[in-house]
Design a protein around this motif. Sequence first.
Motif, PDB file in Angstrom:
ATOM      1  N   LEU A   1      -7.034  -1.579   5.661  1.00  0.00           N
ATOM      2  CA  LEU A   1      -5.923  -1.105   6.150  1.00  0.00           C
ATOM      3  C   LEU A   1      -4.762  -2.265   6.463  1.00  0.00           C
ATOM      4  O   LEU A   1      -5.285  -3.254   7.052  1.00  0.00           O
ATOM      5  CB  LEU A   1      -6.018  -0.479   7.419  1.00  0.00           C
ATOM      6  N   ASP A   2      -3.806  -2.055   6.009  1.00  0.00           N
ATOM      7  CA  ASP A   2      -2.534  -2.812   6.772  1.00  0.00           C
ATOM      8  C   ASP A   2      -2.103  -2.639   8.246  1.00  0.00           C
ATOM      9  O   ASP A   2      -2.928  -1.799   8.732  1.00  0.00           O
ATOM     10  CB  ASP A   2      -1.378  -2.755   5.778  1.00  0.00           C
TER      11      ASP A   2
ATOM     12  N   MET B   1       0.849  -1.357  -0.231  1.00  0.00           N
ATOM     13  CA  MET B   1       0.063  -0.095   0.149  1.00  0.00           C
ATOM     14  C   MET B   1       0.995   1.275  -0.083  1.00  0.00           C
ATOM     15  O   MET B   1       1.747   1.437   0.907  1.00  0.00           O
ATOM     16  CB  MET B   1      -0.883  -0.210   1.260  1.00  0.00           C
ATOM     17  N   SER B   2       0.417   2.202  -0.930  1.00  0.00           N
ATOM     18  CA  SER B   2       1.144   3.412  -0.822  1.00  0.00           C
ATOM     19  C   SER B   2       0.672   4.245   0.444  1.00  0.00           C
ATOM     20  O   SER B   2      -0.273   4.049   0.895  1.00  0.00           O
ATOM     21  CB  SER B   2       0.908   4.253  -2.117  1.00  0.00           C
ATOM     22  N   ASP B   3       1.555   5.128   0.791  1.00  0.00           N
ATOM     23  CA  ASP B   3       1.483   6.221   1.812  1.00  0.00           C
ATOM     24  C   ASP B   3       0.029   6.965   1.585  1.00  0.00           C
ATOM     25  O   ASP B   3      -0.849   7.147   2.458  1.00  0.00           O
ATOM     26  CB  ASP B   3       2.527   7.240   2.154  1.00  0.00           C
TER      27      ASP B   3
ATOM     28  N   LEU C   1      -5.781   7.958   2.965  1.00  0.00           N
ATOM     29  CA  LEU C   1      -7.042   7.837   2.604  1.00  0.00           C
ATOM     30  C   LEU C   1      -8.010   6.880   3.204  1.00  0.00           C
ATOM     31  O   LEU C   1      -9.067   7.261   3.472  1.00  0.00           O
ATOM     32  CB  LEU C   1      -7.243   7.514   0.829  1.00  0.00           C
ATOM     33  N   LEU C   2      -7.503   5.807   3.472  1.00  0.00           N
ATOM     34  CA  LEU C   2      -8.199   4.835   4.083  1.00  0.00           C
ATOM     35  C   LEU C   2      -8.517   5.154   5.552  1.00  0.00           C
ATOM     36  O   LEU C   2      -9.279   5.001   6.160  1.00  0.00           O
ATOM     37  CB  LEU C   2      -7.538   3.370   4.033  1.00  0.00           C
ATOM     38  N   VAL C   3      -7.337   5.635   6.047  1.00  0.00           N
ATOM     39  CA  VAL C   3      -7.342   6.192   7.431  1.00  0.00           C
ATOM     40  C   VAL C   3      -8.239   7.107   7.593  1.00  0.00           C
ATOM     41  O   VAL C   3      -9.176   7.239   8.651  1.00  0.00           O
ATOM     42  CB  VAL C   3      -5.927   6.480   7.938  1.00  0.00           C
ATOM     43  N   GLU C   4      -8.273   8.222   6.809  1.00  0.00           N
ATOM     44  CA  GLU C   4      -9.180   9.182   6.666  1.00  0.00           C
ATOM     45  C   GLU C   4     -10.737   8.822   6.775  1.00  0.00           C
ATOM     46  O   GLU C   4     -11.590   9.308   7.458  1.00  0.00           O
ATOM     47  CB  GLU C   4      -8.935  10.281   5.677  1.00  0.00           C
TER      48      GLU C   4
END
Length: 79
Positions: free
Chosen positions: A36-37, A2-4, A9-12
Motif C-alpha cells: 500500500l502507498d 496506484m489506481s483506486d 483490493l490491497l486494503v480489502e
Amino acid sequence: VMSDRERDLLVEAALTPERGQHADDVVRFHPAFHDLDASGREQLFATLDLQRSLEAAASQDGLTATSRAVLRRLHGSSS
C-alpha cells in the motif's frame, strides 16, 4: 502510481485476519499492507478503526476479537 481499484483490493486484503503461520510466533502485517502507498495505509487505518468500533458496539462485553486475542495472550490462555 496506484489506481483506486488496486488500492481498494490491497486494503480489502489487508483487512482480513489471515496472516499465515510463522514459526517464531511474531505478529506480522498482512503482506498486502507492505504494497500500500501512504494513501492506502490511511484508508486501511480509517476502515479498521470503523470496523473495530462497530464490532465492539455489537459485542456484549464491548470488546473486539483483537482485544480478546490480546487479553488471552497476556493471560497465557489458549481459549
